[in-house]
Design an enzyme around this catalytic site. Structure first.
Site, PDB file in Angstrom:
ATOM      1  CG  ASN A 171      15.182  55.637  82.757  1.00  0.00           C
ATOM      2  OD1 ASN A 171      14.107  56.187  83.025  1.00  0.00           O
ATOM      3  ND2 ASN A 171      16.178  55.553  83.613  1.00  0.00           N
ATOM      4  CD  GLU A 185      27.609  56.973  78.303  1.00  0.00           C
ATOM      5  OE1 GLU A 185      28.560  57.284  77.573  1.00  0.00           O
ATOM      6  OE2 GLU A 185      27.654  57.021  79.556  1.00  0.00           O
ATOM      7  CB  ILE A 215      21.189  61.525  88.672  1.00  0.00           C
ATOM      8  CG1 ILE A 215      22.221  62.401  87.983  1.00  0.00           C
ATOM      9  CG2 ILE A 215      20.341  62.358  89.630  1.00  0.00           C
ATOM     10  CD1 ILE A 215      21.591  63.529  87.164  1.00  0.00           C
ATOM     11  CB  ALA A 216      19.921  57.460  92.401  1.00  0.00           C
ATOM     12  CE1 TYR A 241      20.003  63.395  83.228  1.00  0.00           C
ATOM     13  CE2 TYR A 241      19.226  61.364  82.241  1.00  0.00           C
ATOM     14  CZ  TYR A 241      19.890  62.029  83.254  1.00  0.00           C
ATOM     15  OH  TYR A 241      20.436  61.320  84.285  1.00  0.00           O
TER      16      TYR A 241
END
Length: 160
Positions: free
Chosen positions: A115, A110, A76-77, A122
């Site tokens: 991070n 993952e 996801i970005a 999440y």
């Protein structure tokens, strides 16, 4: 009365490759290759690529696979200037909706152990750490945390 900007979440395709590459390279120190990203934009029974678009411009993307009863998030970005504006949440929820339509029950992913912003993101969405993949990342050998979430946690209440 002002209305929020209209962001469109839609399936991604090869025509989105240049925008996806632009966002990928602005977002990650070890970006995916052009070939890998192009492969994930193909339409088939396994892949679920989505983009977020604002005023005709791609501003974010999500890549996922449908595997057994799981939706596996690969990436996801969001454009750096638009982070923390709810766009990644919109993509995650849209992916969960697609997963539910395909009978999937869980989302897994993952994430780099270092991070912390992504891990907190999440966790806010109901993911929990369920394991570690030691030395997972090829660029530096960093471990990956494996996180899972029941797919229903990401659906609006009327979709559950």
């Amino acid at each position: 009365m002002s209305s929020a900007p209209k962001i469109l979440i839609r399936p991604a395709g090869l025509a989105d490759l240049q925008d996806v590459l632009r966002i990928e390279h602005a977002s990650f120190d070890d970006p995916w290759s052009d070939t890998s990203l192009a492969g994930e934009l193909l339409t088939d029974l396994l892949r679920l690529p989505l983009v977020a678009e604002f005023e005709g411009r791609v501003i974010a993307f999500l890549m996922a696979w449908k595997v057994a009863d799981q939706l596996h998030i690969l990436n996801i970005a969001v454009e750096p200037s638009l982070r923390r504006s709810g766009i990644a949440t919109m993509l995650l929820q849209a992916a969960a909706g697609e997963g539910a339509r395909h009978g999937l029950n869980e989302i897994t992913l993952e994430v780099r152990r270092s991070n912390q912003p992504a891990i907190r993101f999440y966790e806010r969405h109901g993911f929990i750490e369920v394991g570690v993949r030691e030395g997972y990342y090829a660029d530096n050998g960093e471990d990956a945390l494996i996180m899972n979430c029941p797919l229903r946690h990401l659906l609006p209440s009327e979709d559950q």
